[in-house]
Design a protein around this motif. Structure first.
Motif, PDB file in Angstrom:
ATOM      1  N   ALA A  42      82.200 -29.342 110.955  1.00 56.59           N
ATOM      2  CA  ALA A  42      81.511 -28.283 110.204  1.00 56.59           C
ATOM      3  C   ALA A  42      82.491 -27.552 109.280  1.00 56.59           C
ATOM      4  O   ALA A  42      82.198 -27.323 108.104  1.00 56.59           O
ATOM      5  CB  ALA A  42      80.858 -27.301 111.171  1.00 56.59           C
ATOM      6  N   TYR A  43      83.691 -27.194 109.805  1.00 61.33           N
ATOM      7  CA  TYR A  43      84.671 -26.491 108.974  1.00 61.33           C
ATOM      8  C   TYR A  43      85.114 -27.365 107.799  1.00 61.33           C
ATOM      9  O   TYR A  43      85.287 -26.880 106.686  1.00 61.33           O
ATOM     10  CB  TYR A  43      85.900 -26.064 109.778  1.00 61.33           C
ATOM     11  N   SER A  44      85.321 -28.660 108.080  1.00 60.52           N
ATOM     12  CA  SER A  44      85.798 -29.524 107.000  1.00 60.52           C
ATOM     13  C   SER A  44      84.727 -29.637 105.913  1.00 60.52           C
ATOM     14  O   SER A  44      85.036 -29.678 104.728  1.00 60.52           O
ATOM     15  CB  SER A  44      86.195 -30.896 107.544  1.00 60.52           C
ATOM     16  N   LEU A  45      83.450 -29.635 106.332  1.00 56.32           N
ATOM     17  CA  LEU A  45      82.377 -29.657 105.337  1.00 56.32           C
ATOM     18  C   LEU A  45      82.433 -28.402 104.472  1.00 56.32           C
ATOM     19  O   LEU A  45      82.344 -28.470 103.243  1.00 56.32           O
ATOM     20  CB  LEU A  45      81.010 -29.726 106.038  1.00 56.32           C
ATOM     21  N   ILE A  46      82.609 -27.245 105.145  1.00 58.28           N
ATOM     22  CA  ILE A  46      82.652 -25.982 104.393  1.00 58.28           C
ATOM     23  C   ILE A  46      83.813 -26.007 103.406  1.00 58.28           C
ATOM     24  O   ILE A  46      83.651 -25.730 102.209  1.00 58.28           O
ATOM     25  CB  ILE A  46      82.786 -24.787 105.354  1.00 58.28           C
ATOM     26  N   VAL A  47      85.003 -26.394 103.912  1.00 56.20           N
ATOM     27  CA  VAL A  47      86.183 -26.415 103.047  1.00 56.20           C
ATOM     28  C   VAL A  47      85.949 -27.353 101.858  1.00 56.20           C
ATOM     29  O   VAL A  47      86.197 -27.001 100.702  1.00 56.20           O
ATOM     30  CB  VAL A  47      87.434 -26.847 103.843  1.00 56.20           C
ATOM     31  N   GLY A  48      85.421 -28.566 102.179  1.00 58.77           N
ATOM     32  CA  GLY A  48      85.205 -29.549 101.119  1.00 58.77           C
ATOM     33  C   GLY A  48      84.232 -29.058 100.056  1.00 58.77           C
ATOM     34  O   GLY A  48      84.504 -29.129  98.858  1.00 58.77           O
ATOM     35  N   ILE A  49      83.108 -28.481 100.513  1.00 61.80           N
ATOM     36  CA  ILE A  49      82.084 -28.043  99.555  1.00 61.80           C
ATOM     37  C   ILE A  49      82.601 -26.856  98.733  1.00 61.80           C
ATOM     38  O   ILE A  49      82.443 -26.816  97.512  1.00 61.80           O
ATOM     39  CB  ILE A  49      80.769 -27.699 100.295  1.00 61.80           C
ATOM     40  N   VAL A  50      83.253 -25.908  99.412  1.00 61.97           N
ATOM     41  CA  VAL A  50      83.805 -24.751  98.696  1.00 61.97           C
ATOM     42  C   VAL A  50      84.802 -25.229  97.644  1.00 61.97           C
ATOM     43  O   VAL A  50      84.756 -24.814  96.479  1.00 61.97           O
ATOM     44  CB  VAL A  50      84.482 -23.765  99.679  1.00 61.97           C
ATOM     45  N   TYR A  51      85.673 -26.166  98.047  1.00 62.55           N
ATOM     46  CA  TYR A  51      86.663 -26.668  97.093  1.00 62.55           C
ATOM     47  C   TYR A  51      85.976 -27.353  95.914  1.00 62.55           C
ATOM     48  O   TYR A  51      86.367 -27.174  94.758  1.00 62.55           O
ATOM     49  CB  TYR A  51      87.616 -27.646  97.788  1.00 62.55           C
TER      50      TYR A  51
ATOM     51  N   LEU B 136      91.353 -24.510 116.142  1.00 61.40           N
ATOM     52  CA  LEU B 136      90.908 -25.479 115.146  1.00 61.40           C
ATOM     53  C   LEU B 136      90.512 -24.761 113.862  1.00 61.40           C
ATOM     54  O   LEU B 136      90.869 -25.165 112.753  1.00 61.40           O
ATOM     55  CB  LEU B 136      89.714 -26.247 115.709  1.00 61.40           C
ATOM     56  N   MET B 137      89.792 -23.633 114.030  1.00 59.03           N
ATOM     57  CA  MET B 137      89.338 -22.883 112.867  1.00 59.03           C
ATOM     58  C   MET B 137      90.535 -22.320 112.105  1.00 59.03           C
ATOM     59  O   MET B 137      90.595 -22.405 110.875  1.00 59.03           O
ATOM     60  CB  MET B 137      88.429 -21.747 113.325  1.00 59.03           C
ATOM     61  N   ILE B 138      91.494 -21.762 112.859  1.00 60.26           N
ATOM     62  CA  ILE B 138      92.690 -21.223 112.201  1.00 60.26           C
ATOM     63  C   ILE B 138      93.383 -22.321 111.401  1.00 60.26           C
ATOM     64  O   ILE B 138      93.754 -22.137 110.237  1.00 60.26           O
ATOM     65  CB  ILE B 138      93.648 -20.618 113.256  1.00 60.26           C
ATOM     66  N   GLY B 139      93.510 -23.512 112.037  1.00 61.66           N
ATOM     67  CA  GLY B 139      94.148 -24.632 111.345  1.00 61.66           C
ATOM     68  C   GLY B 139      93.399 -25.015 110.085  1.00 61.66           C
ATOM     69  O   GLY B 139      93.993 -25.266 109.038  1.00 61.66           O
ATOM     70  N   ALA B 140      92.056 -25.034 110.177  1.00 68.38           N
ATOM     71  CA  ALA B 140      91.246 -25.435 109.021  1.00 68.38           C
ATOM     72  C   ALA B 140      91.369 -24.421 107.889  1.00 68.38           C
ATOM     73  O   ALA B 140      91.495 -24.784 106.718  1.00 68.38           O
ATOM     74  CB  ALA B 140      89.789 -25.593 109.442  1.00 68.38           C
TER      75      ALA B 140
ATOM     76  N   SER C   9      94.227 -31.333 109.129  1.00 70.69           N
ATOM     77  CA  SER C   9      93.905 -32.649 108.577  1.00 70.69           C
ATOM     78  C   SER C   9      92.468 -32.699 108.085  1.00 70.69           C
ATOM     79  O   SER C   9      92.174 -33.267 107.035  1.00 70.69           O
ATOM     80  CB  SER C   9      94.077 -33.752 109.621  1.00 70.69           C
ATOM     81  N   LEU C  10      91.554 -32.085 108.872  1.00 65.29           N
ATOM     82  CA  LEU C  10      90.140 -32.082 108.469  1.00 65.29           C
ATOM     83  C   LEU C  10      89.980 -31.382 107.117  1.00 65.29           C
ATOM     84  O   LEU C  10      89.316 -31.899 106.217  1.00 65.29           O
ATOM     85  CB  LEU C  10      89.298 -31.371 109.532  1.00 65.29           C
ATOM     86  N   ALA C  11      90.619 -30.225 106.976  1.00 63.76           N
ATOM     87  CA  ALA C  11      90.474 -29.463 105.740  1.00 63.76           C
ATOM     88  C   ALA C  11      91.157 -30.177 104.570  1.00 63.76           C
ATOM     89  O   ALA C  11      90.582 -30.308 103.485  1.00 63.76           O
ATOM     90  CB  ALA C  11      91.060 -28.066 105.924  1.00 63.76           C
ATOM     91  N   ARG C  12      92.394 -30.660 104.804  1.00 68.37           N
ATOM     92  CA  ARG C  12      93.110 -31.348 103.726  1.00 68.37           C
ATOM     93  C   ARG C  12      92.343 -32.601 103.298  1.00 68.37           C
ATOM     94  O   ARG C  12      92.286 -32.935 102.115  1.00 68.37           O
ATOM     95  CB  ARG C  12      94.522 -31.765 104.175  1.00 68.37           C
TER      96      ARG C  12
END
Lengths: 338, 170, 124
Positions: free
Chosen positions: B155-164, C41-45, C74-77
């Motif tokens: 879920a966080y990666s989706l948010i980050v990706g979409i925001v970016y 995990l959230m902090i890392g993201a 890694s998920l965020a990057r």
């Protein structure tokens, strides 16, 4: 059977405790009470594939053994009352299909043992039953699976947590007996208490309030004092829970002395890494059916109070943030006359 | 008054126990239990978490260094992935052997914060719930413990990706 | 040689300290490990999304990538890298793509292992 006071019931007839049988795993046998247990299992799976099946097999084995020990036929037993910790009472229910005995399943978590004793006692006292078997028990591994985490999951236990006892305790109650036998004289049916404890690992603290409530009711109803008894044993409060209970009883004006002990606290030695001690329906059942019964029979204990305490939550209610309601049922025993 | 309460709390943390408790027990039962419960020893538990957590990370670094020594051209991200995979595989083997929970008992956060905790939670559930069958046991309960981490992570990666993506449009 | 040792000291320090912070939370509060993992995990993201975490990865290597915060990073990057190369669909799938190897190994290997082992009774 008549009511005295608010919640205590006195049996007019003697309910004889004719026999007791305890079955434990090797961990309990290595504890302080090791020599008192009737039988020790080397392999606590009993060769079964799952721990639920193993608990069932232990339950069945314990009933078979006490029938054999008491030289009873299944047809001579009028009632089987049983309790355990599993959801839908599967251990008791599935095990009961092996026997040709009328069966009642009871659930009040870890206080199931005293509840099954007082129900069986009531049937005998009413003249409806001659011989009954009361049994309760638990298994560490199946309880861990149901209430906590997978067994191989790596986590640190809280310092105030307890260890579920792997064991079954069965008691044969009878209408017919002699004066040398221990008897049940009175029972107190507990009231459910809840003082807002939510932590599933700290059940001793949650249950201490139920134990103090029931003990208080009993002492007020019978107009006796803690010092009138040779032994007052709570079920599975553990060390922390029993310390809290002592504080509570001091505050209420009935301080517990040297005669007070806790089945869960006494079952393991301090070297066994079980933190506050044992818990589970097995704790009070195996300790009563070994150590306490032995001493009652020999007349070393004349008057004993057994107060098993139970925490009545489920995993679902806990996850939904509910507090833990608790109950404690008390049974008063008198030892054999020598 | 509030300041005094905080001061008492800090003192209690240092002595690791109850300083004093006032009033009737049952009126403030939760607080009373809190003050009565035994506390974890700070020094040992933090030291163990530090050493075991650090050791697991060092192991990852070592695996990465070895891979780099054999294959100097490898992308730094690939090296990181390989060392994670090594730790995951090692954890699963130790879990299967029934050893990992013993290490975790000592390490605490030192074992569950590194990727080993994630691997252990999946493996322990798979091993435990295989008794309920391959479909509803292993299949559905494998993420009994690790599920929240994975679901939130995705879920966080989706948010980050979409925001970016939205920001990059402007 | 000295540089190599210094690197390991950094790995130990950063990896150990992240675990110590989690342990402090375990001791002082009633937050369960699963929740702590999600928080980390959230902090890392978040740190990864702003590109801050990568400095830590460069400085401390595995000390920053092995803890769960590295997983979040890694998920965020991955999501950002995906958005850069493949646009919107890259933003959706990039996070999982970057971490897919680790997740797949965890699932596949656990599945395999579960055929051969059963959980054992614990005695302490």
């Amino acid at each position: 059977m008549k009511k005295i006071g608010k919640s205590t019931f006195e049996f007019e007839k003697d309910i004889f405790v004719k026999g007791a049988f305890s079955l434990v795993s090797s961990k309990e046998a290595e504890g302080v009470l090791g020599k008192y247990f009737s039988e020790v299992l080397e392999d606590d799976t009993l060769g079964e594939k799952t721990f639920e099946k193993a608990e069932r097999a232990m339950h069945t084995l314990a009933i078979k053994k006490i029938l054999k020990q008491q030289e009873l036929l299944e047809s001579e037993v009028d009632l089987l009352v049983s309790g355990d910790l599993m959801n839908q009472l599967v251990t008791s229910n599935f095990s009961a299909r092996e026997f040709d005995i009328p069966f009642l399943g009871v659930y009040s978590a870890c206080s199931s043992f005293t509840e099954s004793l007082l129900i069986a006692g009531t049937f005998i006292s009413a003249g409806a039953a001659k011989n009954t078997i009361s049994i309760a028990g638990s298994h560490f591994s199946s309880a861990e699976r149901q209430y906590r985490n997978p067994l191989e999951f790596g986590n640190q236990r809280q310092t105030y947590s307890q260890w579920t006892v792997t064991g079954m305790g069965a008691t044969h109650l009878s209408l017919i007996g002699s004066n040398e036998m221990p008897r049940i004289k009175k029972v107190t049916v507990g009231k459910v208490t809840d003082y807002g404890i939510k932590d599933i690992a700290n059940m001793g603290a949650a249950m201490a309030t139920a134990a103090s409530r029931t003990l208080l009711d009993y002492f007020q109803d019978t107009k006796t004092l803690p010092t009138d008894y040779d032994l007052i044993a709570t079920g599975d409060l553990g060390k922390l829970g029993s310390d809290i209970l002592k504080d509570l009883m001091i505050e209420e004006g009935f301080p517990l002395g040297q005669n007070y002990t806790d089945c869960g606290h006494m079952i393991y030695s301090s070297l066994q890494n079980s933190f506050q001690g044992g818990s589970g329906a097995g704790a009070s059942a195996v300790v009563f059916n070994s150590y306490i019964y032995e001493k009652l029979k020999k007349g070393e204990f004349k008057k004993v109070l057994l107060v098993a305490t139970g925490a009545l939550m489920s995993v679902t209610t806990n996850q939904q943030g509910d507090t833990i309601p608790c109950v404690a049922h008390l049974v008063m025993f008198e030892g054999g006359k020598c | 008054m509030c300041f005094v309460k905080i001061l008492i709390k800090i003192c209690e943390i240092f002595i690791g126990g109850q300083l004093f408790f006032m009033g009737k027990i049952l009126d403030n039962y939760v607080e009373y239990v809190e003050s009565k419960s035994p506390k974890t020893g700070w020094f040992n538990s933090l030291l163990h978490a530090f050493l075991i957590g650090g050791a697991i990370c060092s192991l990852g670094q070592m695996v990465g260094d070895i891979i780099k020594a054999f294959n100097p051209m490898m992308d730094i991200q690939m090296v990181g992935t390989w060392s994670s995979i090594f730790i995951i595989a090692l954890t699963i083997v130790l879990t299967a052997l029934g050893v990992f929970d013993r290490i975790a008992k000592v390490g605490g956060a030192g074992t569950f914060v590194p990727i080993s905790g994630f691997a252990n939670s999946i493996a322990s559930c798979a091993i435990e719930y295989k008794k309920e069958g391959l479909v509803f046991g292993v299949g559905s309960k494998m993420f009994f413990v690790a599920g929240p981490v994975l679901v939130n992570g995705v879920a966080y990666s989706l948010i980050v990706g979409i925001v970016y993506f939205i920001i990059s449009l402007f | 040689m000295l540089e190599g040792l210094l690197m390991y000291a950094k790995v130990l320090l950063v990896g150990g300290l992240i675990c110590v912070i989690a342990q402090v939370i375990v001791i002082t509060t009633k937050i369960t490990p699963a929740r702590i993992l999600v928080i980390f995990l959230m902090i890392g993201a978040v740190l990864g999304g702003f590109g801050i975490y990568n400095y830590l990865v460069e400085w401390a290597g595995a000390g920053a990538t092995v803890p769960i915060t590295g997983f979040g990073n890694s998920l965020a990057r991955g999501a950002i890298a995906g958005a850069k190369t493949d646009g919107f669909f890259g933003a959706l799938g990039g996070g999982l793509a970057a971490t897919s190897a680790g997740i797949a190994v965890s699932i596949g290997f656990s599945y395999l292992v579960s055929f051969f082992t059963t959980s054992k009774t614990k005695k302490d």
